[in-house]
Design an enzyme around this catalytic site. Structure first.
Site: not given
Length: 437
Positions: A89-91, A94, A122
């Site tokens: 989910f960090k994509d 980011l 992350t």
């Protein structure tokens, strides 16, 4: 760009807009147009065409046209947040943040050195967002041996000259504490042009707000819905909290933790007190002190920065602080509980056997707690934060004999790695930064 504020605290917007009367107008927008509509409310220093281009570029790297699709599984709905380049989910934040930084730095003819800490996802997502960018170098701190092997390899096999991985011989809390200590030295931060990509960066939170709205539209715009969020550093669920304050009809935010249950204990008692870090089958949540909790406190303490400072100073000094809300529950917006490793593994097994659906251990924590606490006759949305193949040990334990793979991960085992293994020593990390920035 600065990440932490000049006083070492976290930045929040001056106000949160109420979009209740705009919700019907946004129905039918694709992810990119919805992201533009929401982000534009908080950003007034980037031209519309530039922001639209940034958003389109960032989400072109996702393998599903919905970017963050909702999948009905049994009696729940799963929001799949793992369709980006590093399968986490960090994509979502980011990919956008890396491109945003690049535009700002080119406009200012400047450079940035990013310092981040990761408990798993992350780091790889941040690296994927900035690798090869001429004006950015990135330094990622992570706990040696405490991420999954594939999570680590997603970082250490990226050999671009601007990528630096530092494996500290401690816990994620050690990494995060060291990072925040370095950022609090304003002269060092200025001299070495340090910026942040952790969820301490407000732009991370902003990008994650979007998928809560997008999921609601996919659910068919119910009058109310509950959301279960596997929670470590409080950034993801705080984005949901902001979405709720903006007018999205979230009834309850279900905060799900593993055995590192400081947040679950707080939302059931009002007391914020850490324990020792417990290493679990859901390693990205092996966190005791959650950075974004400070932002939540700001809104629960009357939007008073001084009261937040007082609370955090007491916490640092006493390691235990209690808020008396004069109600049975500390906050009606949240309900919370924790899941054991055994419950996590059983949930993975159950959803594979009953629904032929694979969930990673962090998602399993959210599903277990969410289904246990969800008693309302409204939809339950469970956030799925990573692709299961990233957690080989847990998946093998839950589903022996079942092959759980992904093409993006299969080739990592044969690639060369590069990392610096260091003790939890701020002086040594500072010296490394000075030598390589």
């Amino acid at each position: 760009m600065m990440g932490l504020a000049l006083d070492g605290g976290l930045l929040v917007p001056q106000s949160i807009p109420d979009v209740s009367n705009q919700l019907s107008n946004w129905r039918g927008l694709d992810y990119q147009d919805l992201a533009f509509a929401i982000m534009r409310l908080y950003m007034n220093d980037i031209a519309d065409d530039v922001l639209k281009s940034l958003i389109n570029k960032s989400y072109a790297t996702f393998d599903d046209p919905l970017v963050t699709p909702v999948n009905p599984v049994g009696d729940i709905h799963v929001l799949e947040l793992f369709h980006g380049p590093t399968l986490a989910f960090k994509d979502v934040a980011l990919q956008f943040l890396g491109n945003l930084f690049e535009v700002i730095l080119e406009d200012e003819d400047s450079h940035l050195n990013i310092l981040g800490a990761t408990s798993g996802d992350t780091g790889s997502a941040a690296i994927a967002g900035v690798r090869g960018k001429d004006r950015i170098k990135i330094f990622i701190l992570y706990p040696e041996g405490k991420t999954s092997p594939l999570q680590e390899r997603q970082m250490t096999t990226v050999l671009d000259d601007n990528i630096h991985n530092i494996a500290l011989q401690g816990s994620f809390d050690d990494c995060q504490t060291l990072m925040k200590s370095i950022f609090s030295d304003l002269e060092f931060k200025r001299k070495n042009r340090l910026g942040a990509v952790n969820s301490v960066n407000w732009a991370r939170v902003l990008a994650q707000i979007v998928y809560y709205f997008h999921a609601w539209y996919q659910l068919g715009c119910p009058e109310k819905f509950n959301v279960s969020v596997p929670t470590g550093n409080f950034g993801n669920i705080f984005s949901g909290f902001v979405a709720k304050r903006m007018g999205l009809p979230i009834h309850r935010l279900i905060l799900a933790t593993n055995s590192n249950d400081i947040l679950a204990r707080f939302f059931n008692s009002g007391r914020y007190r850490p324990g020792d870090v417990q290493f679990s089958e859901s390693p990205a949540m092996d966190i005791q002190v959650a950075s974004n909790f400070e932002r939540y406190l700001f809104y629960k303490l009357g939007q008073s920065g001084s009261r937040v400072t007082e609370f955090m100073d007491d916490f640092v000094r006493k390691r235990s602080v209690k808020i008396n809300y004069n109600t049975r529950k500390p906050d009606a917006d949240f309900i919370s509980a924790s899941a054991t490793d055994e419950e996590t593994i059983k949930t993975i097994k159950k959803y594979h056997e009953q629904y032929d659906y694979l969930v990673d251990p962090h998602t399993a924590v959210g599903i277990h707690v969410g289904t246990a606490l969800h008693t309302d006759n409204i939809p339950l949305l469970c956030l799925s934060t990573a692709y299961p193949a990233k957690f080989e040990k847990a998946m093998n334990r839950a589903l022996p004999g079942v092959e759980v793979t992904h093409p993006a991960l299969a080739g990592l085992l044969d690639l060369p790695e590069r990392k610096e293994i260091m003790p939890v020593d701020e002086t040594a990390v500072r010296q490394y930064l000075v030598e390589h920035t």
